[in-house]
Design an enzyme around this catalytic site. Sequence first.
Site, PDB file in Angstrom:
ATOM      1  N   TYR A  22       0.793  -1.236   0.000  1.00  0.00           N
ATOM      2  CA  TYR A  22       0.000   0.000   0.000  1.00  0.00           C
ATOM      3  C   TYR A  22       0.826   1.287   0.000  1.00  0.00           C
ATOM      4  CZ  TYR A  22      -3.714  -3.295   1.176  1.00  0.00           C
ATOM      5  OH  TYR A  22      -4.598  -4.341   1.158  1.00  0.00           O
ATOM      6  N   ASN A  74     -12.352   4.773  -2.469  1.00  0.00           N
ATOM      7  CA  ASN A  74     -11.633   3.528  -2.230  1.00  0.00           C
ATOM      8  C   ASN A  74     -12.398   2.846  -1.104  1.00  0.00           C
ATOM      9  OD1 ASN A  74     -10.033   1.403  -1.498  1.00  0.00           O
ATOM     10  ND2 ASN A  74      -8.102   2.551  -1.557  1.00  0.00           N
ATOM     11  N   HIS A  80     -15.474  -5.735  -1.800  1.00  0.00           N
ATOM     12  CA  HIS A  80     -15.703  -7.141  -2.146  1.00  0.00           C
ATOM     13  C   HIS A  80     -16.888  -7.742  -1.402  1.00  0.00           C
ATOM     14  CE1 HIS A  80     -11.699  -6.238  -3.520  1.00  0.00           C
ATOM     15  NE2 HIS A  80     -11.260  -6.102  -2.274  1.00  0.00           N
ATOM     16  N   ASP A  87     -25.452  -0.017  -3.757  1.00  0.00           N
ATOM     17  CA  ASP A  87     -26.798   0.545  -3.963  1.00  0.00           C
ATOM     18  C   ASP A  87     -26.805   2.046  -3.703  1.00  0.00           C
ATOM     19  OD1 ASP A  87     -27.800  -1.938  -4.626  1.00  0.00           O
ATOM     20  OD2 ASP A  87     -28.706  -2.325  -2.671  1.00  0.00           O
ATOM     21  N   HIS A 100      -8.236   1.810  -6.131  1.00  0.00           N
ATOM     22  CA  HIS A 100      -7.509   0.928  -5.208  1.00  0.00           C
ATOM     23  C   HIS A 100      -6.027   1.189  -5.357  1.00  0.00           C
ATOM     24  CE1 HIS A 100     -11.122  -1.243  -4.308  1.00  0.00           C
ATOM     25  NE2 HIS A 100     -11.390  -1.221  -5.603  1.00  0.00           N
ATOM     26  N   SER A 102      -3.639  -0.970  -4.549  1.00  0.00           N
ATOM     27  CA  SER A 102      -3.022  -2.187  -5.088  1.00  0.00           C
ATOM     28  C   SER A 102      -3.807  -2.665  -6.314  1.00  0.00           C
ATOM     29  CB  SER A 102      -3.025  -3.282  -4.013  1.00  0.00           C
ATOM     30  OG  SER A 102      -4.361  -3.616  -3.648  1.00  0.00           O
ATOM     31  N   ARG A 111     -10.462 -10.834  -3.904  1.00  0.00           N
ATOM     32  CA  ARG A 111     -10.354  -9.393  -4.202  1.00  0.00           C
ATOM     33  C   ARG A 111     -10.663  -9.086  -5.665  1.00  0.00           C
ATOM     34  NH1 ARG A 111      -7.891  -7.312   0.549  1.00  0.00           N
ATOM     35  NH2 ARG A 111      -6.437  -8.811   1.431  1.00  0.00           N
TER      36      ARG A 111
HETATM   37  O1  CA2 Z   1      -5.732  -1.696  -2.689  1.00  0.00           O
HETATM   38  C1  CA2 Z   1      -6.605  -1.073  -2.077  1.00  0.00           C
HETATM   39  O2  CA2 Z   1      -6.669   0.149  -2.055  1.00  0.00           O
HETATM   40  C2  CA2 Z   1      -7.660  -1.847  -1.258  1.00  0.00           C
HETATM   41  O3  CA2 Z   1      -8.899  -1.172  -1.384  1.00  0.00           O
HETATM   42  C3  CA2 Z   1      -7.194  -1.827   0.181  1.00  0.00           C
HETATM   43  C4  CA2 Z   1      -8.072  -2.653   1.110  1.00  0.00           C
HETATM   44  C5  CA2 Z   1      -8.260  -4.065   0.558  1.00  0.00           C
HETATM   45  O4  CA2 Z   1      -9.170  -4.789   1.370  1.00  0.00           O
HETATM   46  C6  CA2 Z   1      -8.773  -4.050  -0.863  1.00  0.00           C
HETATM   47  O5  CA2 Z   1      -8.866  -5.382  -1.325  1.00  0.00           O
HETATM   48  C7  CA2 Z   1      -7.836  -3.273  -1.758  1.00  0.00           C
HETATM   49  C8  CA2 Z   1      -7.439  -2.787   2.506  1.00  0.00           C
HETATM   50  C9  CA2 Z   1      -7.102  -1.503   3.152  1.00  0.00           C
HETATM   51  C10 CA2 Z   1      -6.302  -1.811   4.389  1.00  0.00           C
HETATM   52  O6  CA2 Z   1      -5.207  -0.949   4.419  1.00  0.00           O
HETATM   53  C11 CA2 Z   1      -4.204  -1.195   5.294  1.00  0.00           C
HETATM   54  C12 CA2 Z   1      -3.130  -0.361   5.214  1.00  0.00           C
HETATM   55  C13 CA2 Z   1      -2.072  -0.548   6.070  1.00  0.00           C
HETATM   56  C14 CA2 Z   1      -2.090  -1.551   7.012  1.00  0.00           C
HETATM   57  C15 CA2 Z   1      -3.184  -2.391   7.090  1.00  0.00           C
HETATM   58  C16 CA2 Z   1      -4.244  -2.197   6.231  1.00  0.00           C
END
Ligand code: CA2
Length: 146
Positions: A22, A74, A80, A87, A100, A102, A111
């Site tokens: 991230y 985001n 998911h 909605d 996103h 990632s 995902r």
């Molecule tokens: O890639 C992305 O921006 C996501 O939306 C991030 C979500 C993930 O569940 C999606 O599949 C993709 C997770 C965000 C959690 O972010 C963290 C950042 C640092 C440490 C822990 C979690």
Amino acid sequence: MKILLLNGPNLNLLGTREPEIYGAQSLAEIVADLIQFAAANKIDLIHLQSNHEGVLIDRIHQAKTDGCQAIIINPGGLTHSSVSLRDAISAVELPTVEVHLSNIHARESFRHTSYVAAVALGQICGFGAKGYELAITALRQHSSTQ
Ligand code: CA2
């Protein structure tokens, strides 16, 4: 132009863990840079991060009446799982870009499905925080064609 930027659950943890997925920037740093980028493009960017689905949904509803012309979201893990978030986006009929950090399609199979994608103008993923800037640019161009 006024754009609502929403970040969903756990994105407040950015910069504290998993920098290889991230990035190393905190959400506050990302948003500060984005507000500057938006201002340089004559855009008023309003940001909300919440770990609560209902808070995000209420803010989306409010966007319809408070002069926001577009949404960048985001949805984090709600991407998911949340029919309700989808909605809400569909109901307000505001052009919405899903972002996103990632590349969700190159990660675990759970995902790969986004409940939001079908009601969004488009999806940007895999470009880190730059994706939010790309979304602003896309929405500017979209609004100039409307
Ligand atoms: O890639 C992305 O921006 C996501 O939306 C991030 C979500 C993930 O569940 C999606 O599949 C993709 C997770 C965000 C959690 O972010 C963290 C950042 C640092 C440490 C822990 C979690």
